[in-house]
Structure formats: C-alpha cells, structure tokens
Design a protein around this motif. Structure first.
Motif, PDB file in Angstrom:
ATOM      1  N   VAL A   5     -19.194 -24.544 -10.294  1.00 31.16           N
ATOM      2  CA  VAL A   5     -20.142 -23.487  -9.930  1.00 31.16           C
ATOM      3  C   VAL A   5     -20.747 -23.769  -8.556  1.00 31.16           C
ATOM      4  O   VAL A   5     -20.879 -22.856  -7.737  1.00 31.16           O
ATOM      5  CB  VAL A   5     -21.230 -23.318 -11.012  1.00 31.16           C
ATOM      6  N   ASP A   6     -21.090 -25.028  -8.287  1.00 33.74           N
ATOM      7  CA  ASP A   6     -21.644 -25.388  -6.972  1.00 33.74           C
ATOM      8  C   ASP A   6     -20.706 -24.948  -5.851  1.00 33.74           C
ATOM      9  O   ASP A   6     -21.140 -24.339  -4.857  1.00 33.74           O
ATOM     10  CB  ASP A   6     -21.868 -26.897  -6.861  1.00 33.74           C
TER      11      ASP A   6
ATOM     12  N   GLU B 146     -20.445 -21.133  -5.673  1.00 30.52           N
ATOM     13  CA  GLU B 146     -21.709 -20.580  -5.178  1.00 30.52           C
ATOM     14  C   GLU B 146     -21.831 -20.786  -3.668  1.00 30.52           C
ATOM     15  O   GLU B 146     -22.287 -19.885  -2.944  1.00 30.52           O
ATOM     16  CB  GLU B 146     -22.872 -21.238  -5.914  1.00 30.52           C
TER      17      GLU B 146
ATOM     18  N   GLY C 133     -20.238 -18.105  -1.916  1.00 24.98           N
ATOM     19  CA  GLY C 133     -20.766 -16.768  -2.172  1.00 24.98           C
ATOM     20  C   GLY C 133     -19.991 -16.000  -3.233  1.00 24.98           C
ATOM     21  O   GLY C 133     -20.102 -14.777  -3.319  1.00 24.98           O
TER      22      GLY C 133
ATOM     23  N   VAL D 130     -20.073 -16.749  -6.695  1.00 26.58           N
ATOM     24  CA  VAL D 130     -20.854 -16.668  -7.930  1.00 26.58           C
ATOM     25  C   VAL D 130     -22.309 -16.941  -7.600  1.00 26.58           C
ATOM     26  O   VAL D 130     -22.639 -17.481  -6.537  1.00 26.58           O
ATOM     27  CB  VAL D 130     -20.373 -17.670  -9.027  1.00 26.58           C
ATOM     28  N   SER D 131     -23.168 -16.578  -8.532  1.00 25.01           N
ATOM     29  CA  SER D 131     -24.584 -16.945  -8.433  1.00 25.01           C
ATOM     30  C   SER D 131     -25.055 -17.350  -9.819  1.00 25.01           C
ATOM     31  O   SER D 131     -24.412 -17.034 -10.819  1.00 25.01           O
ATOM     32  CB  SER D 131     -25.418 -15.790  -7.877  1.00 25.01           C
ATOM     33  N   ARG D 132     -26.157 -18.085  -9.866  1.00 24.96           N
ATOM     34  CA  ARG D 132     -26.747 -18.520 -11.134  1.00 24.96           C
ATOM     35  C   ARG D 132     -28.051 -17.768 -11.341  1.00 24.96           C
ATOM     36  O   ARG D 132     -28.821 -17.580 -10.405  1.00 24.96           O
ATOM     37  CB  ARG D 132     -27.068 -20.016 -11.093  1.00 24.96           C
ATOM     38  N   HIS D 133     -28.290 -17.397 -12.589  1.00 27.28           N
ATOM     39  CA  HIS D 133     -29.517 -16.696 -12.943  1.00 27.28           C
ATOM     40  C   HIS D 133     -30.046 -17.275 -14.243  1.00 27.28           C
ATOM     41  O   HIS D 133     -29.279 -17.556 -15.159  1.00 27.28           O
ATOM     42  CB  HIS D 133     -29.263 -15.192 -13.125  1.00 27.28           C
TER      43      HIS D 133
ATOM     44  N   VAL E  91     -23.966 -17.741 -15.239  1.00 27.73           N
ATOM     45  CA  VAL E  91     -23.181 -17.661 -14.009  1.00 27.73           C
ATOM     46  C   VAL E  91     -22.667 -16.232 -13.903  1.00 27.73           C
ATOM     47  O   VAL E  91     -22.152 -15.670 -14.882  1.00 27.73           O
ATOM     48  CB  VAL E  91     -22.013 -18.665 -14.021  1.00 27.73           C
TER      49      VAL E  91
ATOM     50  N   THR F  68     -20.237 -12.614  -8.021  1.00 30.79           N
ATOM     51  CA  THR F  68     -20.763 -11.688  -7.022  1.00 30.79           C
ATOM     52  C   THR F  68     -19.690 -10.643  -6.715  1.00 30.79           C
ATOM     53  O   THR F  68     -18.548 -10.752  -7.184  1.00 30.79           O
ATOM     54  CB  THR F  68     -21.112 -12.437  -5.720  1.00 30.79           C
TER      55      THR F  68
END
Length: 154
Positions: free
Chosen positions: A83-84, A87, A90, A92-95, A106, A109
């Motif tokens: 994920v790092d 991310e 650009g 994926v993002s984490r919420h 995860v 985007t």
C-alpha cells in the motif's frame, strides 16, 4: 478460512465418466499460471509488480488492509509495504473506517483504476485466449468460475 473436504477419498480417480478432480485442478492451475504470467508482464510495462497489480485489481471497492491480506494470501505486514508503494504513486489512498477508526480501508484512486484498465488492455495472451471463445463460451466460463468459489465472487 476453513477448507471444505472433498467428499470422496481419492481425488485422482474419475467420478464415473467425469474428469477426476486432480485433472480439473491441473487444468485450472495451468490457466491461472498463464493468466498471472500475462498479468505480470503487463504490470511490468507500467512499472508495477505482480502483487501490486493484483491488489489494484481487487480494489473494485474499498477494502480493509486485513481483508486484502486474506485475498492476496499474504501476511498483513506485507500489505503495508504494498500500500505504501502504491500510495506513493497516487494509485491508492487509505481512509479510516467510518464505524471502526482502528481499521484502514484501502481505496483505488482514479489513477489506480486507470492503471488497471491499461494493464488489462495490455494482457495480450489472455485477451487472445478469451477471443477464441464465442459469446456462449465466455458466459459459460464466467458462470462456472463463479461457482468454484462463490464466497469470493461477491
């Protein structure tokens, strides 16, 4: 995840005139190997590893990091690194989960979803294999694959 035992003792023996389960497993394994070779090659064209591409493909909806680990059959600690890296690009993002702030979801985007579209477009061997099937064959394959592991097709 619990495994359901095969109802007969000898998986290598045919069931009546049917193919033996081992024969089906071998055929499925070869098809999966071809798919993953093609996916790895297409992902590499876009600067991604096979694991990164597999993760992006799974993110049709937001998923908790632990669920991703289960789907990718890897340790949860490996997911953080994947994920790092995604991310940082650009993709994926984490919420934080709305109901449990300890859980991070995860999310792909728009750039991540576009990367999946480009990778799939570049999967020439898999596209050629599907092109050998007529529409009825593709529908049958879709239905049969959905029956193999229905808990994973939702």
């Amino acid at each position: 995840m619990a495994r359901t035992p095969v109802p007969h003792a000898d998986r290598s023996a045919p069931l009546g005139n049917a193919l033996a389960p081992d024969e089906l497993m071998e055929r499925l394994a070869r098809a999966a190997a071809g798919y993953y070779r093609d996916l790895a090659a297409a992902a590499a064209e876009h600067g991604l590893t096979l694991s990164q591409a597999k993760m992006l493909i799974l993110l049709r909806q937001p998923l908790p990091m632990r669920a991703l680990a289960g789907l990718l059959a890897c340790d949860a600690s490996n997911i953080t690194g994947l994920v790092d890296r995604l991310e940082a690009r650009g993709l994926v993002s984490r919420h934080l989960n709305a109901t449990d702030r300890r859980i991070k979801n995860v999310v792909a985007t728009e750039e991540g979803r576009e990367a999946v579209r480009r990778i799939r477009a570049d999967m020439r061997a898999t596209s050629a294999a599907f092109a050998r099937l007529d529409e009825e064959g593709r529908r049958s394959l879709h239905e049969l694959l959905g029956r193999l592991h229905p808990e994973e097709t939702a």
